[in-house]
Design a protein around this motif. Structure first.
Motif, PDB file in Angstrom:
ATOM      1  N   MET A 147       9.238  42.722 -33.124  1.00  0.00           N
ATOM      2  CA  MET A 147       9.462  42.718 -34.583  1.00  0.00           C
ATOM      3  C   MET A 147       9.905  41.340 -35.072  1.00  0.00           C
ATOM      4  SD  MET A 147       8.701  45.573 -36.041  1.00  0.00           S
ATOM      5  CE  MET A 147       9.684  46.000 -37.502  1.00  0.00           C
ATOM      6  N   SER A 148       9.560  40.277 -34.324  1.00  0.00           N
ATOM      7  CA  SER A 148       9.993  38.956 -34.760  1.00  0.00           C
ATOM      8  C   SER A 148       8.855  38.165 -35.397  1.00  0.00           C
ATOM      9  CB  SER A 148      10.566  38.175 -33.584  1.00  0.00           C
ATOM     10  OG  SER A 148       9.578  38.035 -32.583  1.00  0.00           O
ATOM     11  N   ASP A 149       7.800  38.862 -35.830  1.00  0.00           N
ATOM     12  CA  ASP A 149       6.688  38.195 -36.491  1.00  0.00           C
ATOM     13  C   ASP A 149       7.139  37.541 -37.786  1.00  0.00           C
ATOM     14  OD1 ASP A 149       4.946  38.862 -34.555  1.00  0.00           O
ATOM     15  OD2 ASP A 149       3.975  40.494 -35.650  1.00  0.00           O
ATOM     16  N   ARG A 150       6.502  36.422 -38.121  1.00  0.00           N
ATOM     17  CA  ARG A 150       6.825  35.735 -39.364  1.00  0.00           C
ATOM     18  C   ARG A 150       5.641  35.820 -40.316  1.00  0.00           C
ATOM     19  NH1 ARG A 150      12.040  34.914 -39.722  1.00  0.00           N
ATOM     20  NH2 ARG A 150      11.662  33.270 -41.231  1.00  0.00           N
ATOM     21  N   ILE A 151       5.927  35.999 -41.611  1.00  0.00           N
ATOM     22  CA  ILE A 151       4.882  36.049 -42.623  1.00  0.00           C
ATOM     23  C   ILE A 151       4.882  34.713 -43.357  1.00  0.00           C
ATOM     24  CG2 ILE A 151       4.002  37.335 -44.606  1.00  0.00           C
ATOM     25  CD1 ILE A 151       5.964  39.586 -43.774  1.00  0.00           C
ATOM     26  N   PRO A 152       3.707  34.072 -43.488  1.00  0.00           N
ATOM     27  CA  PRO A 152       3.672  32.756 -44.130  1.00  0.00           C
ATOM     28  C   PRO A 152       3.801  32.827 -45.650  1.00  0.00           C
ATOM     29  CG  PRO A 152       1.464  33.436 -43.544  1.00  0.00           C
ATOM     30  CD  PRO A 152       2.389  34.512 -43.028  1.00  0.00           C
ATOM     31  N   CYS A 153       4.314  31.750 -46.229  1.00  0.00           N
ATOM     32  CA  CYS A 153       4.356  31.625 -47.687  1.00  0.00           C
ATOM     33  C   CYS A 153       2.921  31.487 -48.200  1.00  0.00           C
ATOM     34  CB  CYS A 153       5.186  30.400 -48.082  1.00  0.00           C
ATOM     35  SG  CYS A 153       5.173  30.061 -49.857  1.00  0.00           S
ATOM     36  N   ILE A 154       2.680  32.024 -49.402  1.00  0.00           N
ATOM     37  CA  ILE A 154       1.357  32.023 -50.009  1.00  0.00           C
ATOM     38  C   ILE A 154       0.839  30.600 -50.261  1.00  0.00           C
ATOM     39  CG2 ILE A 154       2.313  32.147 -52.350  1.00  0.00           C
ATOM     40  CD1 ILE A 154       0.015  33.972 -53.098  1.00  0.00           C
ATOM     41  N   ASN A 155       1.734  29.653 -50.455  1.00  0.00           N
ATOM     42  CA  ASN A 155       1.342  28.266 -50.713  1.00  0.00           C
ATOM     43  C   ASN A 155       0.868  27.611 -49.417  1.00  0.00           C
ATOM     44  OD1 ASN A 155       1.084  25.608 -51.394  1.00  0.00           O
ATOM     45  ND2 ASN A 155       3.136  25.391 -52.249  1.00  0.00           N
ATOM     46  N   PRO A 156      -0.425  27.238 -49.342  1.00  0.00           N
ATOM     47  CA  PRO A 156      -0.935  26.678 -48.087  1.00  0.00           C
ATOM     48  C   PRO A 156      -0.272  25.354 -47.711  1.00  0.00           C
ATOM     49  CG  PRO A 156      -2.636  26.637 -49.813  1.00  0.00           C
ATOM     50  CD  PRO A 156      -1.453  27.348 -50.386  1.00  0.00           C
ATOM     51  N   ARG A 157       0.336  24.671 -48.675  1.00  0.00           N
ATOM     52  CA  ARG A 157       1.005  23.407 -48.385  1.00  0.00           C
ATOM     53  C   ARG A 157       2.477  23.589 -48.029  1.00  0.00           C
ATOM     54  NH1 ARG A 157      -2.620  22.678 -52.282  1.00  0.00           N
ATOM     55  NH2 ARG A 157      -1.178  23.358 -53.886  1.00  0.00           N
TER      56      ARG A 157
END
Ligand SMILES: [Zn+2]
Length: 114
Positions: free
Chosen positions: A1-11
């Motif tokens: 359960m340590s997965d990370r979700i990226p921010c929508i901003n590709p930069r």
């Protein structure tokens, strides 16, 4: 359960814990959220607040019938939130056609004519 979700901003390199956002494929971090137009931020906040309100009501009620009706309201809000995300939040970080705007600007100020 340590997965990370990226921010929508590709930069943007920020991520959020998937424990906090179990149903999301992407998030927006606080920093990028502040870059959004005020009207988009207000609508996103409003939908979130509504969603939370109904979720609280569902957990508080002992009446199954009522809870089911409330779940339908909540599901509709969730749809609205997803649609708003796709139509109003996402496009702020993916802007095709910017060079075209620059070209027509140069034309307006006199370059490219004669
Ligand atoms: Zn970000």
């Amino acid at each position: 359960m340590s997965d990370r979700i990226p921010c929508i901003n590709p930069r943007c390199r920020r991520t959020a814990s998937s424990d906090k956002h179990p149903d999301s494929a992407e998030i927006i971090c606080g920093k990028c959220f502040c870059c959004l137009p005020a009207s988009v931020r207000a609508e996103h906040r409003r939908l979130w607040r509504e969603l939370r309100k109904w979720e609280r009501r569902i957990t508080r009620t002992a009446d199954d019938l009522k809870a089911n009706r409330m779940r339908r309201v909540r599901d509709r809000l969730e749809d609205n939130l997803n649609r708003h995300w796709i139509s109003d939040v996402r496009p702020n970080f993916f802007e095709p056609g910017r060079p075209e705007g620059l070209a027509s600007f140069l034309e307006e100020v006199g370059f490219g004519t004669n």
